[in-house]
Scaffold this active site. Structure first.
Site, PDB file in Angstrom:
ATOM      1  N   HIS A 291       0.936  -1.269  -0.145  1.00 38.23           N
ATOM      2  CA  HIS A 291      -0.109   0.065  -0.098  1.00 38.23           C
ATOM      3  C   HIS A 291       0.948   1.077   0.006  1.00 38.23           C
ATOM      4  CE1 HIS A 291      -3.647   2.260   0.590  1.00 38.23           C
ATOM      5  NE2 HIS A 291      -2.993   3.087   1.582  1.00 38.23           N
TER       6      HIS A 291
ATOM      7  N   LEU B 246      -9.992  -4.012   4.637  1.00 37.91           N
ATOM      8  CA  LEU B 246      -9.141  -3.173   3.578  1.00 37.91           C
ATOM      9  C   LEU B 246      -7.961  -2.539   4.049  1.00 37.91           C
ATOM     10  CD1 LEU B 246      -8.805  -2.270   0.671  1.00 37.91           C
ATOM     11  CD2 LEU B 246      -9.876  -0.264   1.104  1.00 37.91           C
ATOM     12  N   ASP B 247      -6.759  -2.872   3.798  1.00 36.42           N
ATOM     13  CA  ASP B 247      -5.394  -2.090   4.243  1.00 36.42           C
ATOM     14  C   ASP B 247      -5.204  -2.409   5.778  1.00 36.42           C
ATOM     15  OD1 ASP B 247      -4.989  -1.252   1.661  1.00 36.42           O
ATOM     16  OD2 ASP B 247      -5.894   0.559   2.095  1.00 36.42           O
ATOM     17  N   ASP B 248      -6.014  -3.351   6.372  1.00 39.47           N
ATOM     18  CA  ASP B 248      -5.755  -3.675   7.801  1.00 39.47           C
ATOM     19  C   ASP B 248      -5.124  -4.836   8.320  1.00 39.47           C
ATOM     20  OD1 ASP B 248      -6.797  -2.545  10.297  1.00 39.47           O
ATOM     21  OD2 ASP B 248      -8.066  -4.344  10.730  1.00 39.47           O
TER      22      ASP B 248
ATOM     23  N   GLY C 275      -6.884   3.206   2.082  1.00 36.91           N
ATOM     24  CA  GLY C 275      -7.919   3.250   0.776  1.00 36.91           C
ATOM     25  C   GLY C 275      -7.397   3.933  -0.210  1.00 36.91           C
TER      26      GLY C 275
END
Lengths: 288, 288, 288, 288
Positions: free
Chosen positions: C196, C231-233, C205
């Site tokens: 990311h 998401l992205d976690d 995000g």
């Protein structure tokens, strides 16, 4: 901090070392908090650091069991107790930033040690020493100091006396601007930490910022290391750098460098106090 | 990218330089996009970089007005047009990571240049050159290469021929493992960029990772610099470092170093192509 | 590389774990090359990684001795053999820098894996795949893709088929610009690595560089992590940052960020291939 | 330090701005020491900082010539004289590391300011204030402080009184653990600098180290910024990070973070005192 024991081992590598040490600790009921080991495959060496809680643990029983086993395995080893507080002397000259930083950290509880002694060849650090309630000894070094003659010898004799009186375990050179004699250094192997204001081995010796400025480097650095008899050549404990640009004049390098020096020296001292450093040859193992 | 002109100036410092240059540009209707200047107070020098859009701007009219003024102010200056694409040759040997990186960036449009020539003393880079459609010349260097005799002289004669044929402006040594002769270097002042795999001036010369490993440093570095007749002594353009620990063996240093080398060399090339570097003495001004 | 075995353990912490494991390995004659352990005191967890040479070592005998002991100690464990090569699929979209970087490293021998499969929702990566001789599958995702409807479901069905055909162990999202469905993700726990382009948890995000630029940060970052259903976690494997200034426009952030993304993703992949990562909750232990 | 003037400009971008300003300065005989400008092309804004020596320079004559020209060009501008020393107040609570660091730097001459006032809601900083001879005001905040009621209002009334009495130009929040009311903040636009112990915008609000630890990040950061009415949302002046690993427990994050906070806050203060920061919207231009 808990009451712990720390075992530091350095020996020829062979099979079964971890099993032997951890097995023995388990037999004695040790509750291991940290354990770390390292092998230098090229040199054929094994390094280990184990820390365990001392509740329900008989240190002396362990020590007598471990001693002959360690001898058999050709181990160099030390058993340190967190309850035995390291006694530190700070040596300083006219630049006080590392010195002030160490004293602040000491007072704030960041450094697990006693500092019963400050030695300086300049009077400038006195006020801070008094504020922190630490004896400050101004040991002047005569004009012959630079040439290695009587002035320095006499000063080192006085310094040694002070170090012995205070049973000092560790000497921290906080930008102390005098070169120590080989005789003095040899009395304190792996017990003198210096900070040099360059990323060694670049700019060994005097005026590293001036030479970095002239060379036009894009990074300046700082190095903390054990002092050996060869100038700026001892085992490196920690290094760090900061970016500079053509906009930075010599005084900017010096200013930016100060922040590096403080951090790099204080990290080395903190690691030493936690018995996390093993040195061999020109290298260190720093267990994290 | 827009169509722009870039003026680079290097001259003795004096009052009114910015006013003179910016006034003249304003008179000619320049729409300035970037402007930056620097003074080395100690050396008494002034450096300037101005970039402006070429819409409604008569470059030749400006040039003829500016030339006598610049002469009067003892300026060294260059006027570069973004429309004149720099012609780059890459020199490479058996280690291909910097080479592959530059070719990828070139293809991806990160490098505003033409690369009409690759020269190598090893055949290994051929496949990548073919993939990117760039002529690859394998110029072998005989066994006498290391001793500076005929093998290298002959190779350099052939290399020079290729460089002239292709009207090369800039030579990038992407881990090219041969030392260039002083004669060769002197033909391309400030036009050869090398990457050295240490934070210079530490570990000048051969096998810097081996020496870093032996010394026990805690940071390894990489340096891009202009090549001068003294080995690893040219003006430094960019440096960077990465942290290592006792756990890193020699091969880890080499592996971690590769990522540094790629970044440090490609930055230097990119800045050079954007006419952002001025060098003087052993230093560079890199305008951002 | 030598032929080695790697044991990864994750269990409730208790006395004697190191002694038990190292004792058992010693009994079986293991020549330990690396050993590392970690305790999360707060969570009461113990983690261990041991690597040993397989000469004169009977893996199956060890496995049958170890299995009941591990069960007894509530260990989650895996025994990996360096001879079993991990099979990796790369997913990519229109931005090719991470993809090209991984392929280069693969070819150069930096990544100890097989890459038998590339999946992309854009055709742009085909030429590089062909150059490296790796099958490239263009799996288009229909206009309903963004809304989670049939287009994506159909694409994921096809992707799953390809992954199964190729017996893929690890999926690397090299700037793959589609959000994977929870169903897809749940099929590959700790087996999908994403990069990311921000220092998570900042800028979760879409369009992190745009938002970093608007916020006026002085550092931009990049994060590689395992993909989870949020998401992205997922657990963070590696992060790095680079300094920017007011001079950097959005396109400069994107350009500087690319170099970060490549390094941060490739490190995560390399560590995963060396079986150096253990994840628990939202965290990772990365043994060095 | 020399006696210099510093002109800071912020205006809509247009042709001829540099020519106008530098021309005017040249006419008045200014010897420019530093000049820097920046254009935000997207926002259509121009920023400039010029510093010149005041020998043989008539500031008031320049000011009266410049004022109408600046008005015409819609410039926001300030003319600062290095001889006018900025008056700084430090606000502190129970964590003293940034506070002690700023006081040390002040005493050592690194901060070109006067510090006539320290305000704290805890008594802990008194001894250091006395050592440095700076008036220390213990302004307690009642138990209703957190809920925004009378306790804080009364405290802020008293604080404002002290700030006015001492004609304070700049408030530095050295880990001051109270949220300032919007009314208070609005009275000091761009005149309150805070340090937040995360790399904003990650971990806005309370206990950022706890949340960083829980999230499992691999870097921790620190941010200095101007305070605005929205918590932790003001223009960022400086950020830095340091690497952590799974071995670092919460207390290690806090300890490593302290060194970041000190450096990041002191840089911001130093730059502000040198009039090197321009802020616009949520961003800053920091001229180097």
């Amino acid at each position: 901090m808990n009451n712990t024991a720390i075992l530091l081992i350095d020996c020829p590598d062979r099979k079964g070392l971890v099993a032997t040490v951890s097995g023995l600790l388990y037999e004695h009921g040790a509750n291991i908090i940290h354990a770390d080991q390292h092998q230098d495959h090229e040199a054929g060496l094994f390094f280990m650091r184990v820390e365990w809680a001392l509740e329900d643990f008989d240190v002396e029983a362990f020590r007598s069991r471990f001693t002959p086993i360690a001898a058999n395995l050709q181990m160099d080893w030390r058993l340190e107790l967190s309850s035995t507080v390291t006694r530190v002397a700070i040596f300083v000259s006219q630049y006080l930033h590392c010195y002030a930083d160490l004293l602040y950290r000491y007072k704030a509880g960041e450094l697990a040690c006693e500092i019963p002694l400050i030695v300086s060849n300049h009077p400038g650090g006195l006020a801070l020493a008094e504020f922190h309630g630490i004896p400050f000894h101004h040991v002047e070094i005569g004009p012959d100091g630079k040439t290695g003659a009587a002035g320095k010898a006499e000063a080192e004799r006085r310094q040694t006396e002070l170090l012995e009186e205070q049973r000092i375990d560790l000497i921290v050179l906080a930008r102390y601007m005098q070169i120590l004699s080989p005789e003095f250094v040899s009395r304190f192997p792996n017990r003198i930490i210096n900070v040099h204001h360059s990323f060694l081995p670049a700019f060994v010796g005097a005026k590293p910022y001036h030479r970095a400025f002239e060379r036009g480097v894009k990074l300046i650095g700082s190095t903390s290391h054990y002092v050996t008899e060869v100038l700026d050549d001892g085992p490196i404990i920690e290094q760090d750098v900061t970016r500079i640009s053509h906009r930075d004049q010599l005084e900017d390098l010096i200013e930016k460098g100060r922040d590096l020096e403080r951090v790099v020296l204080s990290r080395a001292v903190r690691w030493r106090l936690a018995h996390r450093i093993l040195s061999y040859g020109s290298k260190t193992v720093v267990f994290d």
